[in-house]
Structure formats: structure tokens, C-alpha cells
Scaffold this motif. Structure first.
Motif, mmCIF file in Angstrom:
data_model
loop_
_atom_site.group_PDB
_atom_site.id
_atom_site.type_symbol
_atom_site.label_atom_id
_atom_site.label_comp_id
_atom_site.label_asym_id
_atom_site.label_seq_id
_atom_site.Cartn_x
_atom_site.Cartn_y
_atom_site.Cartn_z
ATOM 1 N N GLN A 1 -59.667 41.103 31.601
ATOM 2 C CA GLN A 1 -60.319 42.263 30.689
ATOM 3 C C GLN A 1 -61.754 41.722 30.240
ATOM 4 O OE1 GLN A 1 -58.222 43.904 27.306
ATOM 5 N NE2 GLN A 1 -59.929 43.801 26.055
ATOM 6 N N ASP B 1 -56.268 46.496 34.741
ATOM 7 C CA ASP B 1 -55.996 47.463 35.772
ATOM 8 C C ASP B 1 -57.353 48.461 36.239
ATOM 9 O OD1 ASP B 1 -56.433 49.364 33.726
ATOM 10 O OD2 ASP B 1 -54.454 50.413 33.902
ATOM 11 N N GLN B 2 -58.545 47.979 35.770
ATOM 12 C CA GLN B 2 -59.761 48.757 35.861
ATOM 13 C C GLN B 2 -59.862 49.792 35.145
ATOM 14 O OE1 GLN B 2 -62.233 46.801 37.558
ATOM 15 N NE2 GLN B 2 -60.517 45.014 37.246
ATOM 16 N N THR B 3 -59.106 50.183 34.382
ATOM 17 C CA THR B 3 -59.505 51.322 33.390
ATOM 18 C C THR B 3 -60.668 51.026 32.442
ATOM 19 O OG1 THR B 3 -57.071 52.124 33.056
ATOM 20 C CG2 THR B 3 -58.616 52.765 31.432
ATOM 21 N N PRO C 1 -57.989 54.328 36.676
ATOM 22 C CA PRO C 1 -58.310 53.967 38.152
ATOM 23 C C PRO C 1 -57.830 55.309 39.335
ATOM 24 C CG PRO C 1 -57.127 52.302 37.286
ATOM 25 C CD PRO C 1 -56.973 53.349 36.273
#
Length: 192
Positions: A87, A103-105, A120
Motif C-alpha cells: 500500500q 490490488d492497485q485500487t 483495477p
């Protein structure tokens, strides 16, 4: 590196000056301070494993050993936190915050109270200060959530609204309107 001179102080501190111009200061508690030959680059390694670096441009990088977290503060006021789980948080001088989750959010928190999350899969969720939420799906559908209703808009122009009392209203592109009560019974249907 070769030592040019070494000084021991009454408080237990030891300073070593290296031939390349670096200064090393060792404290009795195990902390070590290194001042680079430029006099501007400083690295402090604390007894607990934390490391603080001050760069020539006044950027400060602090590594928290226990949490495995790096906190970088740039001279323009931008702060970046990098956590061990991947993060990353950016805290801007104007108060805006941006969080990139493992998760790349990406979630942005604005100073006026608004929020925006980009997932994503391309889904975007925006939350206004009043709690109104807009969701834009990657398939072209759009949803609006308010305290009074939830409305979904489809790419073909169909709009379905579900009110807090459970009543549903569907408006079709053709002009047809169908209304159902909370139990799903049709109250009205203007079939054209």
C-alpha cells in the motif's frame, strides 16, 4: 574508509572523521549518525533499526523497522508512505490524500470531503460530501445512490430506480414505464 581522526567524548559519544570527509558519530545507545562528505546528506541509524535519511534537497526518508514502512517527506511538502503490504499513501500539501492499495485500487480523498475510488477493473466510485454515491461500471452502466433511492442507468437508455420503501420504477427507451411495489407486484405498466 580510512579514519583521519577519532574523538571520544565524556558522554560516551565517539566521532570518527574519515579521509573522504564523512563524519560518523556513534552514540552510547547504539544510534549512529553519518554526515556525508557534502555536509548535506545525513543518515541516522537508530538503536531500534529505524533509519532516517536527510538528502541534500531536504527530502527526509524515514524507515520504520518494526512496521517495515517508509515515510518520505519532500521539500515541497508531499509525504509518501510505503507499507510492507504494498500500500502507498500520498499526502499532498493541499490536504488531498491518494491511497494505492495492494490490488492497485486507487482512492483519492479530497479536501472538500469528496472521495473517488478507481478499481483495477475500471469501475469508478465517487462519493459526494452529502453521501451521494455514483458508480460507473466498465460495462457502461451507471448507478446513483442517494438516501431516497438507488438508480441504475443502462447503456441502452433504460433506467431502473429502487426507492427506500422498496418500490421499483423502470423507464425504457421506448417510453414504457413499469412500477412494482416492494413485493414485486406490478402496480403500473404503460406497455406501448
Amino acid at each position: 574508509e580510512e579514519i583521519e581522526r577519532e574523538t571520544a567524548y565524556p558522554d560516551g559519544k565517539v566521532e570518527k572523521v574519515l579521509k573522504n570527509g564523512c563524519h560518523l558519530i556513534f552514540f552510547p545507545n547504539g544510534t549512529c549518525k553519518k554526515v556525508g562528505s557534502d555536509g548535506k546528506t545525513i543518515t541516522i541509524t537508530f538503536f531500534n533499526g529505524d533509519v532516517k535519511q536527510i538528502m541534500p534537497d531536504q527530502t527526509v526518508i524515514y524507515y520504520y523497522a518494526d512496521a517495515k514502512t517508509t515515510h518520505t517527506t519532500y521539500s515541497d511538502g508531499l509525504e509518501v508512505l510505503q507499507f510492507s503490504n504494498g500500500q502507498i499513501e500520498k499526502h499532498y500539501p493541499d490536504g488531498k490524500k491518494e491511497i494505492t492499495f495492494p490490488d492497485q485500487t486507487i482512492k483519492s480523498l479530497f479536501t472538500d470531503g469528496q472521495e473517488e475510488s478507481i478499481f483495477p477493473d475500471g469501475t469508478i466510485v465517487r462519493v459526494q460530501r452529502d453521501g451521494t454515491k455514483t458508480i460507473e461500471f466498465n460495462n457502461g452502466q451507471r448507478e446513483l445512490h442517494t438516501p431516497q433511492f438507488k438508480r441504475r442507468e443502462y447503456p441502452d437508455g433504460t433506467v431502473k430506480t429502487v426507492y427506500v420503501n422498496g418500490q421499483q420504477e423502470t423507464k425504457y427507451v421506448s417510453g414504457r414505464v413499469r412500477v412494482k411495489d416492494k413485493d414485486g407486484n406490478i402496480i403500473m405498466d404503460t406497455k406501448l
